[in-house]
Design a protein around this motif. Structure first.
Motif, short mmCIF file in Angstrom:
data_model
loop_
_atom_site.label_atom_id
_atom_site.label_comp_id
_atom_site.label_asym_id
_atom_site.label_seq_id
_atom_site.Cartn_x
_atom_site.Cartn_y
_atom_site.Cartn_z
N ARG A 108 0.83 -1.20 0.00
CA ARG A 108 0.00 0.00 0.00
C ARG A 108 0.87 1.25 0.00
O ARG A 108 1.97 1.26 0.55
N ASP A 112 -1.90 6.13 1.84
CA ASP A 112 -2.99 5.26 2.30
C ASP A 112 -2.80 4.87 3.76
O ASP A 112 -3.78 4.83 4.53
N GLN A 113 -1.57 4.60 4.13
CA GLN A 113 -1.31 4.12 5.48
C GLN A 113 -1.27 5.26 6.50
O GLN A 113 -1.65 5.08 7.66
N GLU A 116 -4.93 6.29 7.28
CA GLU A 116 -5.81 5.21 7.72
C GLU A 116 -6.36 5.45 9.12
O GLU A 116 -7.54 5.22 9.39
N ARG A 126 -11.27 12.06 3.93
CA ARG A 126 -10.08 11.63 3.20
C ARG A 126 -9.32 12.83 2.64
O ARG A 126 -8.09 12.92 2.76
N GLU A 130 -5.57 13.89 3.79
CA GLU A 130 -4.44 13.95 2.87
C GLU A 130 -3.78 15.32 2.91
O GLU A 130 -2.54 15.43 2.86
#
Length: 618
Positions: A108, A112-113, A116, A126, A130
């Protein structure tokens, strides 16, 4: 003011193979104010990490939290059920582990990590997560912060991955962050970058933190207060300036003494090398690497370029450099684990064949390897006695009582009791396992031992004991060492000569007597100035000097590409039109060493005036 974290009477117990429980944390009490950084220090097995994990209501396999209380804000952590603990971890308390490489999912992307945890705890959308991740990447001084999140873990360096893990911890604005030995496995220049990034983010965000470490010099740069632990008990608890400047407990004084290797004592204890007509080991024009061989007869991926090195009988030569500099590859070529592409490795002036298959049993016997990680180097299914007996059978053909007697002698030689012979590696401490690793190499009766980062994972007290043991064995057995490390403090404590590698090139060598004298190669100068000093505020006053070199804007060229200096992209004293066009000459230093540099020794001295004395920065 009410502290943010309050720990009272914390007790943790472990269970042995017989099912009997015994205490490993014994009634620990401490508090942490909001915005404060508390350091937990002590030897391996002192309970540092166990206590830190208890702050998340977690106990490792075979252990349980047996009593006491842990309060964070208004939450009583040890009273929470599974759902409550799931809500606590990653949200109220975040954890930064020692090994980032083993903590990331390789399939990944980093972004993404990192985001999470925000998704799990529903703290940010999201898009906002980010955006915040990019802000954290920038605050943590990660390169290309807008795009680094699209990479995978294997596409960034170890130091960068450690900082990405910090971003993962900070993304939810936790009340408490636990940093568990986050720079232990990093080389000194990378450690400085990571430490500075961590400290700056902690200050900017006003974070309350627990910093777990055995490195007092690192703790001096990070912590407001220090808790000193031994055998699961607090031996001292005070402000950093008091603990470092006027320690109240004998054990704290012991830790402080072990933090600075006893260079002069070890030097006196170790014998002078034996100057013979023929040296024990000589390396001439060595090239090595991996991949397909090109028309020039060299591998596609070059690791070592034109290395010359000599080890006299009874000498210890230190090889230092950052991760990826070629240190371990050099040792593996000498041991026959990696073939050379060009050049010679001579033992008693006789060429050693490339690779292990071409060597005789005697040649293997005379050159032994001690690996960095004793956990993976020792077979967990075999007893210590069986592990030590194997080389005795293979090389010396010992059997029965004679072999058992020699096993016990080897244990005595490395200062371990005879009862260890019947135990498995998993039942030993890290320091004990490393002593067994060393004893196994000694079992063959070698002339040369290649030591690859054998103290890097050990705490200061245990590492100092291993260094003392090596000096004693050198004196008693006349054995020689090639000692590979990224820790210049450790190398200068035991070595007669230091060889510095960068990008596969030997950029400097110098005898022990000249280890404190300028001039240095610019890369050695960076290494020396990056060693944390056991002094509060060192990171503020020295970091700018240590990182004055411009960052590499492109990957460093292979050392053999046009013969240019591999350090060129990072060198703060490079001469454009010269360094980027012509290979550097190898220049002799007045102190008996040599450097690979266009600058003359006389020209380098004023450039390095702040670091003319090694002791000022080491």
């Amino acid at each position: 003011m009410k502290p943010l974290v309050q720990v009272e009477g914390l007790r943790v117990v472990a269970r042995n193979d017989a099912g009997t429980e015994f205490p490993i944390v014994k009634g620990v009490d401490f508090a942490i104010n909001e915005g404060e950084v508390l350091a937990l220090i002590g030897e391996s097995g002192s309970g540092k990490t166990t206590i830190a994990l208890s702050l998340m209501g977690y106990a490792r396999s075979g252990c349980r939290i047996a009593g006491g209380s842990v309060r964070i804000g208004e939450q009583q952590v040890l009273e929470l059920d599974d759902a409550g603990l799931s809500g606590l971890r990653g949200r109220t308390v975040a954890y930064i582990a020692q090994s980032a490489a083993s903590s990331f999912n390789p399939s990944r992307t980093l972004m993404d990590q990192v985001v999470e945890s925000a998704a799990i705890h529903h703290t940010l959308s999201r898009a906002r997560a980010e955006a915040k991740a990019v802000e954290l990447f920038r605050a943590l001084a990660l390169p290309d912060p807008e795009h680094i999140g699209a990479r995978y873990p294997h596409q960034v360096s170890g130091g960068q991955l450690q900082r990405v893990m910090a971003a993962m911890a900070f993304i939810t604005d936790p009340a408490l962050v636990i940093l568990d030995e986050p720079t232990t496995a990093l080389d000194v220049t990378t450690q400085i970058e990571v430490l500075r990034a961590f400290r700056n983010v902690v200050r900017q965000l006003g974070t309350t933190a627990v910093y777990v470490s055995h490195d007092l010099a690192v703790v001096a740069q990070m912590a407001d207060r220090i808790v000193v632990l031994r055998d699961g008990e607090i031996r001292e608890n005070g402000e950093t300036a008091q603990v470092l400047g006027a320690p109240a407990h004998d054990y704290t004084r012991c830790l402080l003494a072990a933090a600075e290797p006893a260079e002069r004592d070890i030097a006196i204890a170790a014998p002078a090398p034996l100057r013979m007509p023929v040296p024990l080991l000589r390396i001439r024009g060595l090239y090595a690497g991996y991949g397909a061989i090109g028309r020039d007869g060299l591998p596609a991926k070059r690791i070592l370029t034109d290395i010359d090195l000599t080890i006299e009988r009874g000498a210890t030569v230190g090889v230092i450099g950052e991760s990826g500099s070629g240190k371990t590859t050099l040792a593996r070529v000498v041991a026959g684990m990696v073939p050379s592409a060009r050049g010679q490795v001579l033992l008693d002036d006789a060429p050693l064949p490339d690779g292990s298959h071409g060597r005789t049993r005697e040649q293997h016997q005379r050159v032994q390897f001690v690996f960095q990680n004793a956990d993976t180097a020792l077979n967990p299914a075999h007893s210590i006695g069986a592990i030590l007996a194997r080389p005795l059978s293979f090389y010396l053909h010992l059997r029965g009582d004679a072999r058992r007697k020699r096993v016990l002698q080897l244990l005595d030689l490395v200062k371990l009791p005879a009862s260890i012979a019947d135990r498995l590696p998993g039942e030993l401490s890290g320091g004990q396992k490393q002593r067994i690793n060393l004893a196994r190499a000694l079992a063959a009766g070698p002339d040369l031992i290649l030591c690859d980062e054998i103290t890097s994972a050990l705490d200061t007290v245990v590492a100092a004991a291993i260094l003392d043991l090596m000096a004693e064995l050198r004196r008693e057995l006349k054995v020689s060492y090639m000692f590979i490390s990224h820790d210049i403090n450790t190398v200068r404590a035991i070595c007669d000569e230091i060889v510095v590698l960068y990008a596969g090139q030997k950029v400097e060598s110098r005898p022990r007597a000249a280890m404190g004298d300028a001039p240095f190669h610019p890369y050695t100068h960076l290494l020396v100035s990056s060693v944390p000093k056991l002094k509060m505020g060192w990171l503020d006053t020295v970091c700018a000097r240590a990182t004055a070199h411009p960052p590499a804007l492109a990957p460093a060229p292979q050392a053999s590409d046009a013969g240019l200096c591999g350090f060129l992209p990072r060198c703060g004293v490079r001469v454009d039109g010269l360094c980027n066009r012509l290979p550097p000459p190898r220049q002799q230093l007045p102190n008996g060493g040599e450097i690979l540099c266009h600058h003359t020794p006389a020209a380098l001295i004023p450039l390095q005036a702040p670091l003319q004395r090694f002791e000022e920065v080491a």
